[in-house]
Design a protein around this motif. Structure first.
Motif, PDB file in Angstrom:
ATOM      1  N   UNK A 128      43.538  60.080  44.106  1.00  0.00           N
ATOM      2  CA  UNK A 128      44.590  60.329  45.092  1.00  0.00           C
ATOM      3  C   UNK A 128      45.906  59.709  44.641  1.00  0.00           C
ATOM      4  N   UNK A 129      45.872  58.506  44.140  1.00  0.00           N
ATOM      5  CA  UNK A 129      47.093  57.836  43.665  1.00  0.00           C
ATOM      6  C   UNK A 129      47.701  58.585  42.492  1.00  0.00           C
ATOM      7  N   UNK A 130      46.837  59.093  41.620  1.00  0.00           N
ATOM      8  CA  UNK A 130      47.292  59.855  40.462  1.00  0.00           C
ATOM      9  C   UNK A 130      48.009  61.134  40.893  1.00  0.00           C
ATOM     10  N   UNK A 131      47.420  61.874  41.836  1.00  0.00           N
ATOM     11  CA  UNK A 131      48.037  63.103  42.335  1.00  0.00           C
ATOM     12  C   UNK A 131      49.347  62.798  43.057  1.00  0.00           C
ATOM     13  N   UNK A 132      49.361  61.729  43.843  1.00  0.00           N
ATOM     14  CA  UNK A 132      50.579  61.330  44.548  1.00  0.00           C
ATOM     15  C   UNK A 132      51.699  61.006  43.570  1.00  0.00           C
ATOM     16  N   UNK A 133      51.364  60.318  42.472  1.00  0.00           N
ATOM     17  CA  UNK A 133      52.381  59.969  41.472  1.00  0.00           C
ATOM     18  C   UNK A 133      52.935  61.226  40.798  1.00  0.00           C
ATOM     19  N   UNK A 134      52.084  62.177  40.489  1.00  0.00           N
ATOM     20  CA  UNK A 134      52.540  63.422  39.868  1.00  0.00           C
ATOM     21  C   UNK A 134      53.422  64.203  40.834  1.00  0.00           C
ATOM     22  N   UNK A 135      53.009  64.272  42.090  1.00  0.00           N
ATOM     23  CA  UNK A 135      53.793  64.998  43.083  1.00  0.00           C
ATOM     24  C   UNK A 135      55.171  64.369  43.275  1.00  0.00           C
ATOM     25  N   UNK A 136      55.218  63.056  43.423  1.00  0.00           N
ATOM     26  CA  UNK A 136      56.501  62.385  43.618  1.00  0.00           C
ATOM     27  C   UNK A 136      57.383  62.504  42.387  1.00  0.00           C
ATOM     28  N   UNK A 137      56.785  62.403  41.205  1.00  0.00           N
ATOM     29  CA  UNK A 137      57.559  62.542  39.988  1.00  0.00           C
ATOM     30  C   UNK A 137      58.144  63.939  39.836  1.00  0.00           C
ATOM     31  N   UNK A 138      57.315  64.967  40.106  1.00  0.00           N
ATOM     32  CA  UNK A 138      57.802  66.340  40.022  1.00  0.00           C
ATOM     33  C   UNK A 138      58.878  66.633  41.052  1.00  0.00           C
ATOM     34  N   UNK A 139      58.684  66.147  42.265  1.00  0.00           N
ATOM     35  CA  UNK A 139      59.670  66.381  43.313  1.00  0.00           C
ATOM     36  C   UNK A 139      60.977  65.652  43.013  1.00  0.00           C
ATOM     37  N   UNK A 140      60.888  64.441  42.479  1.00  0.00           N
ATOM     38  CA  UNK A 140      62.091  63.689  42.126  1.00  0.00           C
ATOM     39  C   UNK A 140      62.864  64.408  41.021  1.00  0.00           C
ATOM     40  N   UNK A 141      62.143  64.981  40.058  1.00  0.00           N
ATOM     41  CA  UNK A 141      62.795  65.729  38.982  1.00  0.00           C
ATOM     42  C   UNK A 141      63.531  66.942  39.547  1.00  0.00           C
ATOM     43  N   UNK A 142      62.875  67.675  40.461  1.00  0.00           N
ATOM     44  CA  UNK A 142      63.516  68.839  41.073  1.00  0.00           C
ATOM     45  C   UNK A 142      64.744  68.409  41.879  1.00  0.00           C
ATOM     46  N   UNK A 143      64.625  67.318  42.598  1.00  0.00           N
ATOM     47  CA  UNK A 143      65.743  66.831  43.400  1.00  0.00           C
ATOM     48  C   UNK A 143      66.934  66.474  42.517  1.00  0.00           C
ATOM     49  N   UNK A 144      66.669  65.847  41.379  1.00  0.00           N
ATOM     50  CA  UNK A 144      67.761  65.501  40.465  1.00  0.00           C
ATOM     51  C   UNK A 144      68.351  66.748  39.816  1.00  0.00           C
ATOM     52  N   UNK A 145      67.510  67.727  39.507  1.00  0.00           N
ATOM     53  CA  UNK A 145      68.010  68.967  38.915  1.00  0.00           C
ATOM     54  C   UNK A 145      68.928  69.708  39.879  1.00  0.00           C
ATOM     55  N   UNK A 146      68.526  69.763  41.146  1.00  0.00           N
ATOM     56  CA  UNK A 146      69.317  70.478  42.142  1.00  0.00           C
ATOM     57  C   UNK A 146      70.673  69.804  42.347  1.00  0.00           C
ATOM     58  N   UNK A 147      70.703  68.486  42.318  1.00  0.00           N
ATOM     59  CA  UNK A 147      71.952  67.761  42.540  1.00  0.00           C
ATOM     60  C   UNK A 147      72.792  67.560  41.297  1.00  0.00           C
ATOM     61  N   UNK A 148      72.293  67.968  40.146  1.00  0.00           N
ATOM     62  CA  UNK A 148      73.014  67.776  38.889  1.00  0.00           C
ATOM     63  C   UNK A 148      74.033  68.892  38.671  1.00  0.00           C
ATOM     64  N   UNK A 149      74.913  68.739  37.682  1.00  0.00           N
ATOM     65  CA  UNK A 149      75.833  69.846  37.345  1.00  0.00           C
ATOM     66  C   UNK A 149      75.090  71.136  37.006  1.00  0.00           C
ATOM     67  N   UNK A 150      73.928  71.010  36.375  1.00  0.00           N
ATOM     68  CA  UNK A 150      73.124  72.198  36.077  1.00  0.00           C
ATOM     69  C   UNK A 150      72.735  72.916  37.366  1.00  0.00           C
ATOM     70  N   UNK A 151      72.314  72.162  38.376  1.00  0.00           N
ATOM     71  CA  UNK A 151      71.940  72.763  39.649  1.00  0.00           C
ATOM     72  C   UNK A 151      73.111  73.425  40.349  1.00  0.00           C
ATOM     73  N   UNK A 152      74.285  72.811  40.248  1.00  0.00           N
ATOM     74  CA  UNK A 152      75.480  73.408  40.877  1.00  0.00           C
ATOM     75  C   UNK A 152      75.870  74.715  40.190  1.00  0.00           C
ATOM     76  N   UNK A 153      75.757  74.732  38.863  1.00  0.00           N
ATOM     77  CA  UNK A 153      76.050  75.973  38.140  1.00  0.00           C
ATOM     78  C   UNK A 153      75.029  77.049  38.506  1.00  0.00           C
TER      79      UNK A 153
END
Length: 299
Positions: A128-153
């Motif tokens: 469960x901890x392993x899956x939670x870490x993967x989920x949070x890591x993937x979601x954090x990456x998406x969140x940073x991508x959306x807020x980055x200049x790449x996401x704005x473009x």
């Protein structure tokens, strides 16, 4: 909870291209399923540890996403969706016929193994901890991508492709990068699913899985950051708590999707955001009216 987090990551990956890139794919299940098969094969046959097996599945999905995306992004709208669906059907045929996939029986008894040679994933708490870490890591990456200049473009391209091109952006390259990243994240979800459920089956590459992630994303709110999370948790909860209805669960999903499209076109989170914006605009409008009344009274 683990199943909900895996599908939430899958829905967020789909939302990266459907919500922010306006590229609605009908074949995203091919990334989830192909990554699961590769992850299960290298873990079971080659004996690789889970972290390397998941990386192998994710890399396979990324390569498949790059190849299919390079051909699909040449089209737009329904034509793009049909091209991705065609690729997904080819992957489904390979999964059905290839000897290493197990055919209709699927790839079973996938070992969970020892994470980094130290953590036993056969223990539920560790898994469960392993899956939670993967989920949070993937979601954090998406969140940073959306807020980055790449996401704005990417958002600018989805709003007005021709205007973005006139500003000097290579829109095809941005779309391809977004599609490849989405495929890789979907592959990460598929690889994790194979380790958790210890099976990779044809269900993961079937077109109905693409429809399911479409339902999750649009139910929660396409183009919103938290909408796919809400949609995935709702759909997984319905599958668990309405399992007694058997095949009628699919009918219930369809009815809910129809109601959502008719009554909540922005999705649950999208409608909540719009309601909040209306609440904030209302006092400003009221104050403007009062100022006009005060000016008229003085005159």
């Amino acid at each position: 909870m683990m199943k909900a987090m895996i599908f939430a990551l899958f829905a967020c990956a789909f939302n990266l291209v459907a919500g922010y890139g306006r590229l609605v794919s009908f074949g995203h299940a091919m990334f989830l399923g192909s990554a699961g098969y590769v992850c299960g094969h290298v873990a079971k046959i080659w004996g690789l540890p889970p972290e390397l097996a998941i990386l192998a599945g994710t890399a396979t999905a990324a390569v498949l996403g790059f190849v299919s995306g390079w051909l699909a992004i040449r089209r737009s709208g329904i034509y793009f969706a049909m091209v991705t669906l065609a690729f997904a059907q080819m992957v489904y045929f390979v999964a059905l016929q290839a000897p290493f996939t197990g055919g209709e029986d699927g790839l079973q008894a996938i070992p969970r193994g020892m994470l980094f040679g130290l953590i036993d994933l056969s223990r539920p708490a560790n898994l469960y901890t392993f899956v939670l870490a993967i989920f949070l890591g993937g979601f954090f990456l998406i969140m940073r991508l959306v807020g980055s200049p790449f996401g704005r473009v990417l958002k600018a391209i989805s709003d007005h492709d021709a205007r973005a091109q006139s500003l000097g952006f290579d829109t095809s390259r941005y779309k391809l990068v977004a599609f490849t990243l989405s495929a890789a994240l979907a592959g990460l979800a598929g690889s994790t699913k194979a380790i958790v459920s210890q099976i990779a089956s044809l269900t993961d590459v079937h077109w109905s899985m693409s429809g399911e992630v479409l339902l999750m994303t649009f139910l929660g709110g396409v183009g919103t950051l938290y909408g796919p999370l809400i949609g995935a948790f709702i759909v997984v909860a319905m599958q668990n708590y309405l399992a007694a209805f058997g095949q009628w669960v699919t009918v219930i999903h369809g009815l809910i999707f129809v109601v959502c499209v008719l009554a909540f076109r922005r999705g649950i989170v999208g409608e909540l955001i719009e309601f909040w914006h209306r609440r904030r605009r209302a006092p400003a409008a009221t104050q403007a009216v009062l100022r006009k009344v005060a000016v008229a009274t003085k005159e």
